[in-house]
Each structure stands twice: as structure tokens, then as C-alpha cells.
Design a protein around this motif. Sequence first.
Motif, PDB file in Angstrom:
ATOM      1  N   TYR A 174       0.865  -1.186   0.000  1.00 21.12           N
ATOM      2  CA  TYR A 174       0.000   0.000   0.000  1.00 21.12           C
ATOM      3  C   TYR A 174       0.898   1.232   0.000  1.00 21.12           C
ATOM      4  O   TYR A 174       1.589   1.491   0.985  1.00 21.12           O
ATOM      5  CB  TYR A 174      -0.864  -0.049   1.261  1.00 21.12           C
ATOM      6  CG  TYR A 174      -1.998   0.947   1.404  1.00 21.12           C
ATOM      7  CD1 TYR A 174      -1.915   2.254   0.934  1.00 21.12           C
ATOM      8  CD2 TYR A 174      -3.167   0.579   2.052  1.00 21.12           C
ATOM      9  CE1 TYR A 174      -2.971   3.143   1.086  1.00 21.12           C
ATOM     10  CE2 TYR A 174      -4.229   1.460   2.214  1.00 21.12           C
ATOM     11  CZ  TYR A 174      -4.117   2.740   1.738  1.00 21.12           C
ATOM     12  OH  TYR A 174      -5.161   3.626   1.913  1.00 21.12           O
ATOM     13  N   GLU A 176       1.079   4.880   0.423  1.00 22.53           N
ATOM     14  CA  GLU A 176       0.166   5.779   1.151  1.00 22.53           C
ATOM     15  C   GLU A 176       0.761   7.178   1.304  1.00 22.53           C
ATOM     16  O   GLU A 176       1.843   7.333   1.894  1.00 22.53           O
ATOM     17  CB  GLU A 176      -0.086   5.175   2.534  1.00 22.53           C
ATOM     18  CG  GLU A 176      -0.764   6.061   3.539  1.00 22.53           C
ATOM     19  CD  GLU A 176      -2.239   6.266   3.253  1.00 22.53           C
ATOM     20  OE1 GLU A 176      -2.575   7.058   2.357  1.00 22.53           O
ATOM     21  OE2 GLU A 176      -3.046   5.611   3.941  1.00 22.53           O
ATOM     22  N   ALA A 181      -3.675  14.111   2.096  1.00 26.45           N
ATOM     23  CA  ALA A 181      -2.317  14.532   1.706  1.00 26.45           C
ATOM     24  C   ALA A 181      -2.353  15.701   0.714  1.00 26.45           C
ATOM     25  O   ALA A 181      -3.219  15.763  -0.156  1.00 26.45           O
ATOM     26  CB  ALA A 181      -1.583  13.352   1.074  1.00 26.45           C
ATOM     27  N   GLY A 205      -4.374   8.314  -0.705  1.00 27.56           N
ATOM     28  CA  GLY A 205      -3.963   9.528  -0.001  1.00 27.56           C
ATOM     29  C   GLY A 205      -3.953  10.750  -0.896  1.00 27.56           C
ATOM     30  O   GLY A 205      -3.155  10.831  -1.822  1.00 27.56           O
ATOM     31  N   VAL A 225      -7.467   3.966  -3.252  1.00 25.59           N
ATOM     32  CA  VAL A 225      -8.258   4.281  -2.052  1.00 25.59           C
ATOM     33  C   VAL A 225      -8.584   5.777  -2.029  1.00 25.59           C
ATOM     34  O   VAL A 225      -7.697   6.612  -2.163  1.00 25.59           O
ATOM     35  CB  VAL A 225      -7.486   3.932  -0.757  1.00 25.59           C
ATOM     36  CG1 VAL A 225      -8.357   4.192   0.466  1.00 25.59           C
ATOM     37  CG2 VAL A 225      -7.027   2.477  -0.770  1.00 25.59           C
ATOM     38  N   GLY A 227     -10.833   8.508   0.442  1.00 24.44           N
ATOM     39  CA  GLY A 227     -11.578   8.629   1.692  1.00 24.44           C
ATOM     40  C   GLY A 227     -12.119  10.015   1.913  1.00 24.44           C
ATOM     41  O   GLY A 227     -13.315  10.307   1.704  1.00 24.44           O
TER      42      GLY A 227
HETATM   43  C1  1GP Z   1      -5.797   7.176   3.665  1.00 26.11           C
HETATM   44  O1  1GP Z   1      -5.203   6.502   1.483  1.00 26.11           O
HETATM   45  C2  1GP Z   1      -6.268   6.788   2.299  1.00 26.11           C
HETATM   46  O2  1GP Z   1      -5.334   6.053   4.349  1.00 26.11           O
HETATM   47  C3  1GP Z   1      -7.231   7.762   1.725  1.00 26.11           C
HETATM   48  O3  1GP Z   1      -6.737   9.069   1.670  1.00 26.11           O
HETATM   49  O4  1GP Z   1      -8.573  10.362   2.714  1.00 26.11           O
HETATM   50  O5  1GP Z   1      -6.845  11.513   1.307  1.00 26.11           O
HETATM   51  O6  1GP Z   1      -8.557  10.038   0.257  1.00 26.11           O
HETATM   52  P1  1GP Z   1      -7.734  10.306   1.478  1.00 26.11           P
END
Ligand code: 1GP
Length: 250
Positions: A174, A176, A181, A205, A225, A227
Motif C-alpha cells: 500500500y 500511502e 495529503a 492519499g 483508495v 476517503g
Molecule cells: C488514507 O489513502 C487513504 O489512508 C485515503 O486518503 O482520505 O486523502 O482520500 P484520502
Amino acid sequence: MIGKTETALIERLKTRKALFFVLLDPDSGTVESVVEAGLLAAKHGADALLLGGSFVGNPYFTRIATELKKGTDVPVILFPGGASQVIPGPDAILFTTLLSGRNPQYLIDEQVKGALLVKGLGMEAIPTAYLLVESGRMTAVEYISNTKPLPSDKPGIAAAHAVAAELLGLRWVYLEAGSGAQNPVPPEMVKMVRKATSLKLIVGGGLRKPEDVRDRVLAGADAIVVGNLFEKDRDPALFEAFATAVHTPN
Ligand code: 1GP
């Protein structure tokens, strides 16, 4: 042994270029709002829901996992910041080691503390090397884990860590940048890690636009990913735009 969830994810990669993972931070809202976000993501293209954070202050964390499991067939995968986040309910756990760091607590100590819990729950573990990459300003992971991230302009160092992970028998890596970020992991780094190993490659990230994810998928990511972004904007069209960029980037 490769479990059911991991097998299903790998199988799914035969029908799409990469997988779209949505990260749910249990501290980002109420149980209801986090569950609602997860179910929306599942309905609009997510291939898995990751659940966890650098630390979790939500005492109803377990209820989030239970409600998600009730509401969708999309796999719910724990992505814990430490052993205290091992809870019953999810389909699997990203059993990570913070391999970019040199802090024994996150390299092996939390894993030892969580191991018997994971086994006792009969939970599927997906062995994952977690590589934190420098991204412009200090992230929560860097602060909480008290580790130095890998330099973002030295993809060779990231590749060496990924190869070490492969030789140690881990199956996923992963890359990250950290939640929220400033700068995501550069495509050049994704490319070099892709070339160096056959591990399944997750990138996350600070990815804020479908173009951001498309570039990383074309560079070789197997899973993306996102979030933070969906904590602010839960428009189904936005989930779908990201899902399309991940699944069919060309
Ligand atoms: C964090 O990689 C993930 O562990 C998701 O990042 O929240 O910036 O999308 P974001």
C-alpha cells in the motif's frame, strides 16, 4: 492461505483494470452518517469498503461494521491503525506492517497484540506492507506512528521496500501519501514499484480528481483508495466518476 475475500478481489481484477476502495473513517461522523456514506459508495461502484483510521475515538465503531455488513454484499475490510481496532464483523483485515518506518511498535508490536484477536475471530488476514510516502506536510499517520515517510522523489527506495515485502511473503503493498495529503504518491513511484514486484499494489492519499486516480491506475496500481473527499461530497455521480476512472481508465 489466501482467503475468500482476497480471492474475490483478485478475481474481480479480471473484469476491470483496478479496484476502487472507499475508506470510511469511523470518526468522520455519526454511526448513521458513516454507514450511509459506505452504502452509497457500495451502490455506486466501490469494490470494497475499508474501515479504520490512525486512531478511532468513536465508541460505536463496531456498530458501523455491523450495519455495513447488513446493508451490502461489498466486502468490508478493516484497515486498522493498531491492535485496538480489531473488531468482529468485517470480512477481512488488511494485516499491515508499517514497513517504511523504523518504529518497532508499528512494524511488529501492534501485530503481535492483534494476532490472537484476529485468529480468535476467525477473520481473514490480507498481509500488506504499508509504505508511507512524503506528501508535502505532516500527515496524521506520520505523527501518530512517529515514523519518517519515504522520500517522494526517490521511487527506487519505495521499490526496494516493496521487494523486501515480497521476499518476506506479504501479498499486497500500500503506497500511502496519508489521508488528506497535499500531494498524492507520484505516478513515477507507482510505476517503479509495479515494475519491481508482482505484489498487488494499492495507492491512496490525497487523490481528489478522477484524473489523479486514472494516472495512478495507468502507472500500475491494482487498487485505489479514496476517503477524505467523500466525507465532504457524497454525490452518487462523484462516486461513479471515480469508479469509472479506476475500472476503465483508458
Ligand atoms: C488514507 O489513502 C487513504 O489512508 C485515503 O486518503 O482520505 O486523502 O482520500 P484520502
